[in-house]
Write an enzyme that holds these catalytic residues in place. Structure first.
Site, PDB file in Angstrom:
ATOM      1  N   ASP A 262       8.930   2.978   8.815  1.00  0.00           N
ATOM      2  CA  ASP A 262       8.472   4.350   9.050  1.00  0.00           C
ATOM      3  C   ASP A 262       9.587   5.338   9.332  1.00  0.00           C
ATOM      4  O   ASP A 262       9.425   6.531   9.133  1.00  0.00           O
ATOM      5  CB  ASP A 262       7.451   4.392  10.192  1.00  0.00           C
ATOM      6  CG  ASP A 262       7.981   3.752  11.478  1.00  0.00           C
ATOM      7  OD1 ASP A 262       9.183   3.455  11.554  1.00  0.00           O
ATOM      8  OD2 ASP A 262       7.182   3.546  12.400  1.00  0.00           O
TER       9      ASP A 262
ATOM     10  N   ASP B 191      -8.021   1.487 -28.952  1.00  0.00           N
ATOM     11  CA  ASP B 191      -7.522   2.184 -27.766  1.00  0.00           C
ATOM     12  C   ASP B 191      -8.507   2.168 -26.598  1.00  0.00           C
ATOM     13  O   ASP B 191      -8.140   1.820 -25.469  1.00  0.00           O
ATOM     14  CB  ASP B 191      -7.130   3.620 -28.125  1.00  0.00           C
ATOM     15  CG  ASP B 191      -5.821   3.683 -28.901  1.00  0.00           C
ATOM     16  OD1 ASP B 191      -5.126   2.653 -28.942  1.00  0.00           O
ATOM     17  OD2 ASP B 191      -5.505   4.740 -29.459  1.00  0.00           O
TER      18      ASP B 191
ATOM     19  N   ASP C 277       5.961  -4.654  10.208  1.00  0.00           N
ATOM     20  CA  ASP C 277       6.156  -4.252  11.595  1.00  0.00           C
ATOM     21  C   ASP C 277       4.915  -4.662  12.385  1.00  0.00           C
ATOM     22  O   ASP C 277       3.860  -4.927  11.815  1.00  0.00           O
ATOM     23  CB  ASP C 277       6.384  -2.743  11.654  1.00  0.00           C
ATOM     24  CG  ASP C 277       6.869  -2.279  13.020  1.00  0.00           C
ATOM     25  OD1 ASP C 277       7.253  -3.140  13.829  1.00  0.00           O
ATOM     26  OD2 ASP C 277       6.849  -1.062  13.264  1.00  0.00           O
TER      27      ASP C 277
ATOM     28  N   ASP D   6      14.870   3.267   8.355  1.00  0.00           N
ATOM     29  CA  ASP D   6      14.197   2.223   7.572  1.00  0.00           C
ATOM     30  C   ASP D   6      14.323   2.464   6.071  1.00  0.00           C
ATOM     31  O   ASP D   6      14.073   1.561   5.271  1.00  0.00           O
ATOM     32  CB  ASP D   6      12.691   2.174   7.921  1.00  0.00           C
ATOM     33  CG  ASP D   6      12.446   1.675   9.335  1.00  0.00           C
ATOM     34  OD1 ASP D   6      13.306   0.949   9.858  1.00  0.00           O
ATOM     35  OD2 ASP D   6      11.393   2.016   9.899  1.00  0.00           O
TER      36      ASP D   6
END
Length: 833
Positions: free
Chosen positions: A574, A672, A300, A578
């Protein structure tokens, strides 16, 4: 308490209702308790195998060995639980979005509480600028109007007259005041129902997780088969079924790839925490792995590329344009005073709208101590915006005047309509407005009128005799860091597609300022004309980087068309409307400050600062995380090769066994941390953002990488085998030979971290930039190895004998020499991916 101010719920009733009906929030997730984490860890196959080995030692009468092994089980469990808890804490911090505040009446007193604490039948006090916390009926209203565009898609405020009308959670009070009685909270609100409807849009599975799951299952099946074969051979050749079972368990522990899923979840969880440091909240961990594949970034304009802060940039009177940012002497010329005066009169007295705030701020600066500010006038009548006429008017009463003053502002076309301009004057006005729009400005027209106090007010603002005063242009300044971020996206092979509801002229101007390549513009009308033909829409979108005048509903069509064209799509949004597009995109990115709860729930990422550069930072981190994950997986695969070989080959060649479960447990304490700490902390690779996005469907480990990992493991196995065979040939006892082979194995596996930190070869890549974490892991591993092969009590627990310094250094030197062979293999395999 009077009827005008209800008493509201009591505190006790509100607390009881909160417990009974739950918090007023959407999509909450339950935190795992420490006991639940421990239970999951205990059920892991590796721990079950370790416990099984301890039980066999007890059955064989070796309580000492069993207790030592169970001690290792406790240590590994503690380390794993701490790591899981750390991961859970990171995720919990990422889930913690503060709820909006609400002003409620409890026991007759107004108090501010967290929105999540609002309950059914609470009385909310609403004021301009408030975000409504729950659904309810309006009890009282004074010029109350709400912006419900997030639900309906309609941008016009909806007036509420207090006649038991509904107002909805998440909508914004844009005008007036009122009282609201809550009738629904949380999932029961209209927002909650829309959020539930998103379940019809499936979240795509994680390709990387699927790949790791398949690899883990294949290796597990292979491990089960080999351990059964080994146990059978041991029993047949050496006639001891308990020892055979122990050998099988040892091999199964060596083959079992339990690190793979653990590494992935640790990398993604800690990666999410790293991304959060850039003000990006990760709601779906799968998005992190997809970031590096992004090919199209749909953004946007307002608040993402721009600062979402309106400033008065230009005024136009009789065709004369004034750039307000470059006033001569800093003073506003008198010819523009009246235009600014009526712009303020057409605005709210205490405005919430950013453009009206800009009018007031500019007037206080440039019209102070003039006759053009009128604090004593009273607002007598308001004429609101309507779909038919995009303009609003305020009628002001003067204490000592015969006429009321009327001020109007709105879209230039609407102001031209109010002023009844002839065609030529209308064309000039529209041309001036277009000139301002081409500069990326939002444009309003201003007009004035007078109305006799002796006459009744007309019902329509159109019936006043308006006179055109001019135009005002507003700039939402581009964020200064955006052009560099757009340039970085372009270098990384990511196309930025700006999607906005603004005028095409404004959109193109902002795109040009931001550095978005101009390749034409599509509008919402163009999309509507294309209908439901996704393939055709995809072809049209391929030729543009700006789409203007788009409705929220059309964003979903854009996302689906781009996906159908093979793009990996990240999408910002937003509003509630949307949400479908955010969920359908590979990576939905919601605005944290101005975004709705439903948009945040549908999205994979949430921008806490609504900042475009944070998206680029997240993509950069996503590429780094995937690269480090790839190196960790390659290392893990390589270190398992010598463990498997040393579990099987001594039996096949008639030698004493080298490895027991306690040795595998020790190695787990090396593998690990190396995977989940060292590789995870590796910095970004050079030129990482100058490479194209990772191809969709690209394997975690390519064939060259698999071959190299297996070759590395084979070299370590060879060195261990040489050390063991040479020790036995030299007539050393079994415990000494086992200790020497184990030193080579552990030192070579620990040093194997170094060449796997980078895909590059050379000594600088090998030792340069060694992190403190890597140094601690390497140092701790080698120190622990020295202790268990030198201190008699520890050495005996591992089936070793303490070694003379010369023998120890010789074995360690062989492990280091293996590193030279490994680095040489990288030079030979320069084609590695």
């Amino acid at each position: 308490m009077s009827e005008a101010f209800p008493r509201g719920l009591s505190h006790s009733v509100a607390r009881a209702r909160l417990v009974a009906e739950g918090a007023n929030e959407l999509g909450t997730e339950q935190r795992r308790s420490l006991a639940a984490i421990a239970g999951e860890v205990v059920r892991e196959p590796m721990f079950l195998l370790l416990l099984g080995a301890g039980a066999i030692y007890l059955a064989m009468g070796d309580a000492h060995e069993a207790l030592i092994l169970l001690g290792f089980v406790a240590i590994i469990m503690a380390v794993t639980i701490v790591q899981e808890r750390r991961t859970e804490n990171a995720l919990e911090a990422l889930r913690d979005l503060s709820s909006p505040r609400a002003l409620v009446i409890r026991d007759g007193e107004a108090q501010r509480i967290a929105g999540r604490e609002v309950v059914r039948d609470d009385i909310l006090i609403l004021s301009e600028g408030d975000r409504i916390a729950a659904d309810g009926v309006v009890l009282q209203a004074h010029e109350l109007a709400t912006d419900e565009s997030m639900l309906s898609g309609e941008s016009e405020p909806v007036a509420k007259f207090g006649q038991r009308e509904m107002a909805y959670a998440g909508t914004l009070v844009v005008r007036g005041q009122g009282l609201l009685q809550v009738c629904a909270t949380g999932q029961r609100t209209e927002l909650g129902r829309i959020g539930k409807s998103l379940s019809s849009i499936a979240v795509e599975a994680s390709p990387l997780r699927d790949e790791i799951t398949r690899l883990t299952r294949r290796l597990a099946v292979l491990g089960i088969g080999l351990c059964l074969l080994l146990a059978l051979l041991y029993w047949l050749l050496r006639d001891s079924w308990l020892d055979a079972l122990l050998a099988g368990i040892t091999l199964a522990m060596g083959i079992l790839p339990q690190e793979f899923p653990v590494i992935m979840i640790v990398f993604l969880a800690l990666g999410a925490r790293r991304i959060a440091s850039h003000q990006v909240l990760t709601r779906r961990l799968n998005a992190i792995e997809t970031l590096g594949q992004t090919t199209v970034l749909c953004v946007d304009k307002t608040g993402t590329l721009t600062q979402n802060r309106m400033a008065l940039a230009a005024l136009a009177v009789d065709g004369q344009l004034l750039d307000t940012g470059r006033l001569p002497g800093g003073e506003l010329p008198e010819a523009y005073h009246e235009l600014l005066e009526y712009a303020v009169l057409a605005s709210e007295i205490e405005p919430h709208d950013p453009m009206e705030q800009a009018f007031h701020h500019y007037a206080r600066t440039h019209l102070a101590d003039t006759e053009h500010l009128h604090p004593a006038w009273s607002l007598a009548r308001e004429y609101e915006l309507s779909p038919a006429l995009m303009a609003m008017s305020h009628l002001w009463r003067q204490d000592d005047g015969d006429d009321d003053v009327v001020a109007a502002k709105g879209a230039p076309e609407a102001i031209a309509e109010l002023c009844h301009l002839p065609d030529a004057a209308r064309a000039r006005l529209i041309a001036d407005a277009t000139t301002l729009a081409d500069r990326g400005l939002r444009v309003l027209g201003i007009a004035k009128a007078r109305h006799s106090t002796q006459q009744a007010w007309p019902s329509l603002q159109h019936d006043f005799d308006f006179e055109l005063l001019g135009l005002a242009g507003f700039a939402d300044p581009l964020r200064p860091e955006v052009p560099a971020a757009i340039r970085e996206c372009r270098q990384a092979g990511i196309r930025v597609l700006m999607i906005t509801g603004d005028h095409p002229h404004t959109a193109r101007a902002i795109a040009s300022q931001a550095g978005i390549e101009s390749r034409g513009t599509l509008t919402g009308a163009d999309l509507a004309a294309l209908g439901d033909d996704a393939a055709n829409l995809g072809r049209q979108l391929a030729g543009v980087n700006v789409v203007a005048r788009v409705t929220p509903q059309q964003k979903l069509a854009i996302v689906n068309a781009l996906k159908a064209a093979g793009e990996v799509v990240a999408m910002t949004g937003d509003g509630v409307n949307d949400a479908p597009a955010l969920k359908a995109a590979h990576i939905g990115i919601a605005m944290g400050k101005r975004g709705t709860d439903v948009a945040r729930e549908a999205a994979a990422l949430v921008l806490l600062d609504d900042d475009f550069t944070a998206i680029v930072a997240a993509i950069r981190l996503g590429r780094r995380i995937f690269a480090n994950l790839r190196q960790a997986m390659s290392y893990t695969l390589a270190v398992h090769v010598p463990i498997i070989g040393l579990s099987m080959l001594p039996l096949l060649f008639g030698m004493p066994l080298i490895l027991a479960p306690i040795h595998i447990a020790f190695l787990e304490l090396v593998i690990d941390p190396a995977c989940s700490i060292v590789f995870e902390a590796e910095p970004e690779r050079p030129q990482q953002m100058q490479q194209p996005p990772r191809r969709t469907g690209e394997a975690l480990l390519s064939l060259p990488q698999l071959v190299l990992a297996l070759a590395q493991g084979a070299l370590v196995l060879f060195s261990c085998g040489v050390a063991y065979a040479a020790s036995l040939a030299a007539a050393l006892d079994d415990a000494t030979a086992r200790a020497l082979a184990f030193i080579v194995l552990v030192s070579a596996n620990a040093l194997l971290i170094l060449p796997n930190r980078s895909a590059q070869s050379g000594w600088r890549a090998l030792f340069g930039g060694l992190s403190a974490v890597a140094a601690w892991v390497l140092g701790g591993t080698l120190l622990s190895l020295l202790l268990i092969t030198s201190i008699p009590a520890l050495a005996g627990a591992f089936g070793f004998v303490p070694l003379a310094p010369g023998l120890w250094l010789a074995a360690f030197a062989l492990g280091c020499a293996t590193l030279l062979l490994l680095e040489g293999s990288k030079r030979i395999a320069a084609w590695r991916g």
